[in-house]
Design a protein around this motif. Structure first.
Motif, PDB file in Angstrom:
ATOM      1  N   UNK A  94       2.578 -20.251  -6.211  1.00 17.76           N
ATOM      2  CA  UNK A  94       1.697 -18.793  -6.324  1.00 17.76           C
ATOM      3  C   UNK A  94       2.741 -17.644  -6.512  1.00 17.76           C
ATOM      4  N   UNK A  95       3.515 -17.426  -6.279  1.00 25.01           N
ATOM      5  CA  UNK A  95       4.127 -16.484  -6.277  1.00 25.01           C
ATOM      6  C   UNK A  95       5.308 -15.574  -7.615  1.00 25.01           C
ATOM      7  N   UNK A  96       5.398 -17.360  -8.217  1.00 27.09           N
ATOM      8  CA  UNK A  96       6.473 -17.949  -8.653  1.00 27.09           C
ATOM      9  C   UNK A  96       5.830 -17.313  -9.956  1.00 27.09           C
ATOM     10  N   UNK A  97       4.648 -17.996  -9.823  1.00 27.62           N
ATOM     11  CA  UNK A  97       3.572 -17.955 -11.472  1.00 27.62           C
ATOM     12  C   UNK A  97       3.338 -16.217 -11.582  1.00 27.62           C
ATOM     13  N   UNK A  98       3.043 -15.484 -10.563  1.00 28.50           N
ATOM     14  CA  UNK A  98       2.684 -13.966 -10.310  1.00 28.50           C
ATOM     15  C   UNK A  98       4.172 -13.522 -10.747  1.00 28.50           C
ATOM     16  N   UNK A  99       5.077 -13.163 -10.553  1.00 28.81           N
ATOM     17  CA  UNK A  99       6.224 -12.691 -10.772  1.00 28.81           C
ATOM     18  C   UNK A  99       6.719 -12.689 -11.919  1.00 28.81           C
ATOM     19  N   UNK A 100       6.497 -13.633 -13.007  1.00 22.76           N
ATOM     20  CA  UNK A 100       6.889 -14.442 -13.745  1.00 22.76           C
ATOM     21  C   UNK A 100       6.137 -13.352 -15.072  1.00 22.76           C
ATOM     22  N   UNK A 101       4.308 -13.371 -14.618  1.00 19.89           N
ATOM     23  CA  UNK A 101       3.602 -13.303 -15.556  1.00 19.89           C
ATOM     24  C   UNK A 101       3.025 -11.238 -15.265  1.00 19.89           C
ATOM     25  N   UNK A 102       4.201 -10.656 -13.987  1.00 17.37           N
ATOM     26  CA  UNK A 102       3.977  -9.343 -14.374  1.00 17.37           C
ATOM     27  C   UNK A 102       5.529  -9.086 -14.641  1.00 17.37           C
ATOM     28  N   UNK A 103       6.035  -9.414 -14.660  1.00 17.87           N
ATOM     29  CA  UNK A 103       7.187  -9.526 -15.911  1.00 17.87           C
ATOM     30  C   UNK A 103       7.532  -9.963 -17.271  1.00 17.87           C
ATOM     31  N   UNK A 104       6.725 -10.400 -17.378  1.00 22.00           N
ATOM     32  CA  UNK A 104       6.232 -10.534 -18.792  1.00 22.00           C
ATOM     33  C   UNK A 104       4.956  -9.797 -19.515  1.00 22.00           C
ATOM     34  N   UNK A 105       4.996  -8.876 -18.687  1.00 28.57           N
ATOM     35  CA  UNK A 105       3.904  -7.419 -19.058  1.00 28.57           C
ATOM     36  C   UNK A 105       2.072  -7.791 -17.787  1.00 28.57           C
ATOM     37  N   UNK A 106       1.880  -8.922 -18.400  1.00 30.98           N
ATOM     38  CA  UNK A 106       0.190  -8.914 -17.930  1.00 30.98           C
ATOM     39  C   UNK A 106      -0.339  -7.654 -16.518  1.00 30.98           C
ATOM     40  N   UNK A 107      -1.093  -7.878 -16.953  1.00 30.94           N
ATOM     41  CA  UNK A 107      -1.577  -6.683 -15.537  1.00 30.94           C
ATOM     42  C   UNK A 107      -2.284  -6.932 -14.088  1.00 30.94           C
ATOM     43  N   UNK A 108      -0.821  -7.593 -13.673  1.00 27.36           N
ATOM     44  CA  UNK A 108      -1.163  -8.184 -11.524  1.00 27.36           C
ATOM     45  C   UNK A 108      -0.927  -7.024 -10.936  1.00 27.36           C
ATOM     46  N   UNK A 109      -1.687  -7.370  -9.533  1.00 29.80           N
ATOM     47  CA  UNK A 109      -1.850  -6.068  -8.858  1.00 29.80           C
ATOM     48  C   UNK A 109      -0.932  -6.237  -8.009  1.00 29.80           C
ATOM     49  N   UNK A 110      -0.122  -5.213  -7.897  1.00 32.11           N
ATOM     50  CA  UNK A 110       1.236  -4.969  -6.716  1.00 32.11           C
ATOM     51  C   UNK A 110       1.186  -5.938  -5.832  1.00 32.11           C
ATOM     52  N   UNK A 111       2.403  -6.823  -5.906  1.00 31.05           N
ATOM     53  CA  UNK A 111       2.544  -7.314  -4.180  1.00 31.05           C
ATOM     54  C   UNK A 111       3.817  -7.758  -4.051  1.00 31.05           C
ATOM     55  N   UNK A 112       4.118  -8.590  -2.796  1.00 30.98           N
ATOM     56  CA  UNK A 112       5.296  -8.798  -2.554  1.00 30.98           C
ATOM     57  C   UNK A 112       5.423  -9.760  -1.609  1.00 30.98           C
ATOM     58  N   UNK A 113       6.431 -10.404  -1.605  1.00 31.66           N
ATOM     59  CA  UNK A 113       6.379 -11.768  -0.540  1.00 31.66           C
ATOM     60  C   UNK A 113       7.089 -11.533   1.331  1.00 31.66           C
ATOM     61  N   UNK A 114       6.571 -12.262   1.997  1.00 32.71           N
ATOM     62  CA  UNK A 114       6.896 -11.838   3.544  1.00 32.71           C
ATOM     63  C   UNK A 114       6.987 -13.783   3.942  1.00 32.71           C
ATOM     64  N   UNK A 115       7.919 -13.893   4.755  1.00 36.39           N
ATOM     65  CA  UNK A 115       7.333 -15.548   5.473  1.00 36.39           C
ATOM     66  C   UNK A 115       7.313 -14.919   7.033  1.00 36.39           C
ATOM     67  N   UNK A 116       7.388 -16.270   7.645  1.00 37.03           N
ATOM     68  CA  UNK A 116       7.060 -16.131   9.707  1.00 37.03           C
ATOM     69  C   UNK A 116       8.330 -15.812  10.189  1.00 37.03           C
ATOM     70  N   UNK A 117       9.308 -15.705   9.421  1.00 40.41           N
ATOM     71  CA  UNK A 117      10.275 -14.824  10.111  1.00 40.41           C
ATOM     72  C   UNK A 117       9.919 -13.517  10.876  1.00 40.41           C
ATOM     73  N   UNK A 118       9.237 -12.731   9.588  1.00 37.75           N
ATOM     74  CA  UNK A 118       9.282 -10.952   9.876  1.00 37.75           C
ATOM     75  C   UNK A 118       8.297 -10.608  10.744  1.00 37.75           C
ATOM     76  N   UNK A 119       8.609  -9.555  11.351  1.00 40.00           N
ATOM     77  CA  UNK A 119       8.112  -9.172  12.440  1.00 40.00           C
ATOM     78  C   UNK A 119       7.021  -7.548  12.078  1.00 40.00           C
ATOM     79  N   UNK A 120       5.937  -7.347  12.749  1.00 42.99           N
ATOM     80  CA  UNK A 120       4.735  -6.427  11.833  1.00 42.99           C
ATOM     81  C   UNK A 120       5.897  -5.247  11.509  1.00 42.99           C
ATOM     82  N   UNK A 121       7.005  -4.884  12.575  1.00 43.19           N
ATOM     83  CA  UNK A 121       7.143  -3.418  11.765  1.00 43.19           C
ATOM     84  C   UNK A 121       7.575  -3.917  10.378  1.00 43.19           C
ATOM     85  N   UNK A 122       9.129  -4.505  10.235  1.00 43.07           N
ATOM     86  CA  UNK A 122       9.020  -4.829   8.903  1.00 43.07           C
ATOM     87  C   UNK A 122       8.259  -5.379   7.545  1.00 43.07           C
TER      88      UNK A 122
END
Length: 235
Positions: free
Chosen positions: A6-34
């Motif tokens: 999902x993130x891969x497709x959204x990144x490609x769409x955003x880079x191509x200029x489609x209107x995708x809501x802003x986002x970032x990707x995290x994983x299970x190792x990230x603490x709340x503070x990060x």
């Protein structure tokens, strides 16, 4: 796919200029503070979030896993970390990442299949948030050709809709048609552009807010559909 389908497709769409809501990707190792620090850096000013899955094989050409994993919408800053954990827990043994995204409190939303039987486009839509459509609840359906003509439409008089009112999701019943003819033409054009961009038939999740058409997700259609009088709603 390092960040999941999902993130891969959204990144490609955003880079191509489609209107995708802003986002970032995290994983299970990230603490709340990060996570909260990343929100401040990547999503400044955002008050509510969508916390969504991006599993390793999700939205692949072979399997979509549509509706399989947990998603949180309309999530406050304070609740994001707990929602990230819920998404990770829903992966089970599968590897995956989590998308933290600007939540769009949409006026109408739905899914679109960019090519179905005889080169048609099928749009399923509802008033408010997309949640009822992706959950398979009753909704409006439009069958269109790629010239922009509406071939048929079915408007539900008892749609169970979700609205974001006073910072919470509220259920209502609506008989209001969810799309205008202008919006349908916008969707048809969007569907053709996305299909051309990826080079394959796509299942697109979208929404409208303040006359803007956002792309929330796009993935390959994983099986063939036929349009039948006995089948009203696609999912």
């Amino acid at each position: 796919m390092r960040n999941g389908g999902k993130a891969n497709y959204l990144s490609k769409l955003k880079e191509a200029g489609f209107l995708v809501p802003r986002f970032f990707v995290c994983d299970s190792s990230w603490p709340e503070k990060k996570i909260l620090s990343k929100i401040d850096a990547e999503l400044p000013g955002v008050k509510f979030f969508a916390v969504r899955s991006s599993a390793a094989n999700e939205d692949s050409k072979l399997q979509s896993f549509a509706g399989y994993f947990y998603s949180g919408i309309g999530v406050t800053n304070e609740a994001v970390f707990a929602e990230v954990k819920k998404v990770h827990d829903s992966f089970g043994q599968m590897a995956g990442k989590v998308i933290i995204q600007d939540f769009i409190p949409s006026e109408s939303a739905g899914v679109m299949f960019t090519e179905v039987e005889d080169n048609n486009i099928v749009i399923n839509s509802t008033i408010g948030l997309c949640q009822p459509v992706v959950s398979g609840l009753v909704c409006d359906e439009y069958i269109c050709n790629k010239n922009g003509d509406i071939l048929s439409k079915t408007i539900s008089k008892k749609k169970e809709i979700r609205l974001f009112i006073n910072n919470k999701i509220v259920k209502q019943i609506s008989d209001v048609e969810s799309l205008t003819e202008k919006q349908i033409k916008q969707l048809i054009q969007l569907g053709k552009r996305i299909q051309n961009f990826f080079g394959s038939k796509q299942d697109v999740e979208w929404c409208f807010l303040n006359n803007k058409l956002y792309v929330l997700q796009s993935r390959p259609i994983t099986r063939d559909f036929t349009i039948s009088k006995d089948r009203v709603y696609f999912d």
